[in-house]
Design a protein around this motif. Structure first.
Motif, mmCIF file in Angstrom:
data_model
loop_
_atom_site.group_PDB
_atom_site.id
_atom_site.type_symbol
_atom_site.label_atom_id
_atom_site.label_comp_id
_atom_site.label_asym_id
_atom_site.label_seq_id
_atom_site.Cartn_x
_atom_site.Cartn_y
_atom_site.Cartn_z
ATOM 1 N N HIS A 124 0.838 -1.201 0.000
ATOM 2 C CA HIS A 124 0.000 0.000 0.000
ATOM 3 C C HIS A 124 0.876 1.255 0.000
ATOM 4 O O HIS A 124 1.601 1.532 0.953
ATOM 5 N N LEU A 125 0.790 2.010 -1.073
ATOM 6 C CA LEU A 125 1.573 3.222 -1.233
ATOM 7 C C LEU A 125 0.962 4.339 -0.385
ATOM 8 O O LEU A 125 -0.233 4.643 -0.506
ATOM 9 N N LEU A 126 1.800 4.951 0.473
ATOM 10 C CA LEU A 126 1.340 6.057 1.304
ATOM 11 C C LEU A 126 1.772 7.413 0.750
ATOM 12 O O LEU A 126 0.997 8.370 0.746
ATOM 13 N N ALA A 161 -8.801 4.019 -7.756
ATOM 14 C CA ALA A 161 -9.914 4.578 -7.003
ATOM 15 C C ALA A 161 -9.412 5.719 -6.130
ATOM 16 O O ALA A 161 -8.267 5.694 -5.665
ATOM 17 N N PRO A 162 -10.234 6.740 -5.879
ATOM 18 C CA PRO A 162 -9.785 7.847 -5.030
ATOM 19 C C PRO A 162 -9.274 7.389 -3.667
ATOM 20 O O PRO A 162 -8.351 7.992 -3.112
ATOM 21 N N GLY A 163 -9.824 6.309 -3.144
ATOM 22 C CA GLY A 163 -9.433 5.844 -1.825
ATOM 23 C C GLY A 163 -8.074 5.178 -1.760
ATOM 24 O O GLY A 163 -7.606 4.844 -0.669
ATOM 25 N N GLU A 164 -7.425 4.965 -2.901
ATOM 26 C CA GLU A 164 -6.104 4.341 -2.879
ATOM 27 C C GLU A 164 -4.998 5.286 -3.348
ATOM 28 O O GLU A 164 -3.843 4.878 -3.473
ATOM 29 N N PRO A 190 -3.330 0.045 4.359
ATOM 30 C CA PRO A 190 -3.533 1.310 3.638
ATOM 31 C C PRO A 190 -3.790 2.473 4.585
ATOM 32 O O PRO A 190 -4.265 2.301 5.706
ATOM 33 N N GLY A 191 -3.485 3.656 4.104
ATOM 34 C CA GLY A 191 -3.832 4.878 4.812
ATOM 35 C C GLY A 191 -5.145 5.439 4.288
ATOM 36 O O GLY A 191 -5.853 4.808 3.490
ATOM 37 N N THR A 192 -5.473 6.643 4.727
ATOM 38 C CA THR A 192 -6.713 7.302 4.328
ATOM 39 C C THR A 192 -6.386 8.589 3.579
ATOM 40 O O THR A 192 -5.893 9.544 4.178
ATOM 41 N N PRO A 193 -6.617 8.631 2.261
ATOM 42 C CA PRO A 193 -6.372 9.866 1.514
ATOM 43 C C PRO A 193 -7.300 10.985 1.983
ATOM 44 O O PRO A 193 -8.458 10.747 2.344
ATOM 45 N N LEU A 194 -6.767 12.201 1.974
ATOM 46 C CA LEU A 194 -7.531 13.382 2.372
ATOM 47 C C LEU A 194 -7.527 14.400 1.243
ATOM 48 O O LEU A 194 -6.555 14.503 0.497
ATOM 49 N N GLU A 195 -8.596 15.171 1.148
ATOM 50 C CA GLU A 195 -8.673 16.263 0.193
ATOM 51 C C GLU A 195 -8.883 17.583 0.925
ATOM 52 O O GLU A 195 -9.350 17.618 2.063
#
Length: 329
Positions: A124-126, A161-164, A190-195
Motif C-alpha cells: 500500500h503506497l502512502l 480509485a480515489p481511496g487508494e 492502507p492509509g486514508t487519503p484526504l482532500e
C-alpha cells in the motif's frame, strides 16, 4: 470517509527528523529507515540503499532528513530499486535516465514500482516524491508535466480509485540532471487519503490541465496515530486555478491551504495539532533562486517553530512560485 480498521500487527511508528550530523553517523544509528541529503553540500552518492541525494540547490547548508522507526531495519537493492524495510513499513527508490521522453521514463518507473509493490509485504503506497528535469518545458499537451501524468497512469496500468491514491509531490530540477528520481513510503495497511475542501481533487481536474489528471491525494493519514500526517505538494491553488500573482499572495494562500488540510485531518484524527508547529517538518520549493531568502524570512515570521528546508525547485505550473510539502504530527 473513515479510518481503516486496526491491523492485528503492532501499529507502525514513523518519526521524521531534520538532523545536523554527518551522514556516516546517521547511517550507523539503529532504526534508520531512510535518509536524504539536499544540495551541493550533501554527498551525491553512497552505497547504502537507505540514502538518497536530492539534486536541488538548497538555501544554506540544510540538515539531513531522517526517517526513524522502532523495528529492526533490513535493506538492499533489487533490480535497480533501493529498499529498506522495518515491521509494517518500507522505503523504496528508483532512479532512471531521463533523456527527454518524460512519458516513457515515467511509465517505465511506475510499472517497476507497481511490480515491486505487488511482490512486497508492504503493497500500500502512502507517499511518493517525483523529481525530474524541466517539468514545465514544452507547450500544451507536450509539456513534460502533462506527459509525466500520462506516463504515470500508463505505468500503473489501471484506473485508481480515489481511496487508494497516495500523497505525492512532483518537482522539477532547475538545472538538467538527465535523471528522474522517484522514491516512496509504503505500508502493509492502507492509509486514508484526504482532500482540501478549498481545492478541486487533482484527479478531477478539467481537460485544460492535460489529457490525464494528476493521480494523487492532497494529504494522507497513515494507518497509525504513531505516524504523522503526510502532506502532498501544496501550492497557491484555489478550486483548480492558480491564485495570487505576487510571491506574498501565493505564500498566504499556501498557508491557508495547509491550515485547511489540517482541519480536514483533525476531523478524523483530533489528536493532531491544530496548526503547524514543532512537530511539523516542511520542505519548501522555490522557483526563483533569488527569492529563497525572502521565502525563508516569510516562513520564519509566520511559522517560526516549524523546522524547514528551503530548496530551489520548479513547481509543475509555470505561474506558481512556491510549493510546500511535509509532515505534521
Amino acid at each position: 470517509m473513515s479510518l481503516p480498521s486496526a491491523a492485528s500487527s503492532p501499529a507502525p511508528a514513523l518519526r521524521v527528523e531534520y538532523v545536523d550530523a554527518p551522514l556516516a553517523h546517521v547511517l550507523a544509528t539503529p532504526g534508520l529507515l531512510a535518509v536524504f541529503g539536499f544540495g551541493d553540500a550533501a554527498p551525491t552518492q553512497h552505497p547504502d540503499p537507505r540514502y538518497r541525494h536530492i539534486a536541488l540547490p538548497a538555501l544554506g547548508r540544510p540538515p539531513l532528513e531522517c526517517w526513524w522507526v522502532e523495528d529492526a531495519v533490513h535493506c538492499g537493492h533489487d533490480a535497480g530499486i533501493a529498499w529498506s524495510r522495518a515491521g509494517t513499513l518500507s522505503f523504496g527508490a528508483l532512479e532512471l535516465p531521463d533523456h527527454g521522453d518524460a512519458e516513457a521514463t515515467t511509465a517505465t518507473t511506475y510499472a517497476r514500482l507497481q511490480r515491486w509493490l505487488a511482490d512486497s509485504p508492504h503493497p500500500h503506497l502512502l507517499r511518493v516524491w517525483n523529481y525530474l528535469d524541466a517539468i514545465t518545458a514544452g507547450d500544451g499537451d507536450a509539456e513534460r508535466y502533462r506527459r509525466f501524468c500520462v506516463g504515470r497512469a500508463r505505468g500503473i496500468g489501471r484506473p485508481q480509485a480515489p481511496g487508494e491514491l497516495p500523497a505525492a509531490t512532483a518537482i522539477g530540477h532547475p538545472q538538467p540532471t538527465g535523471r528522474m528520481l522517484v522514491y516512496w513510503l509504503a505500508a502493509s495497511t492502507p492509509g486514508t487519503p484526504l482532500e482540501n475542501p478549498r481545492q478541486v481533487q487533482a484527479w478531477r481536474y478539467p481537460r485544460q490541465y492535460g489529457p490525464q489528471p494528476p493521480g494523487f491525494a492532497r494529504a494522507l493519514l497513515p494507518p497509525s496515530p504513531a505516524m504523522p500526517l503526510l502532506i502532498s505538494g501544496t501550492a497557491a491553488v484555489v478550486g483548480h486555478a492558480s491564485h495570487g500573482e505576487s510571491l506574498r499572495e501565493q505564500l498566504n494562500e499556501i498557508l491557508t491551504n495547509l491550515r485547511s488540510l489540517l482541519t480536514a485531518a483533525r476531523a478524523l484524527r483530533p489528536t493532531l495539532p491544530a496548526t503547524p508547529g514543532p512537530g511539523s517538518r516542511l520542505k519548501v520549493y522555490v522557483r526563483d533562486a533569488e527569492a529563497m531568502p525572502t521565502v525563508d524570512a516569510w516562513l520564519q515570521a509566520h511559522l517560526p517553530d516549524v523546522p524547514r528546508i528551503v530548496l530551489h525547485g520548479h513547481v509543475c505550473r509555470r505561474e506558481l512560485q512556491v510549493e510546500i510539502d511535509g509532515c505534521h504530527g
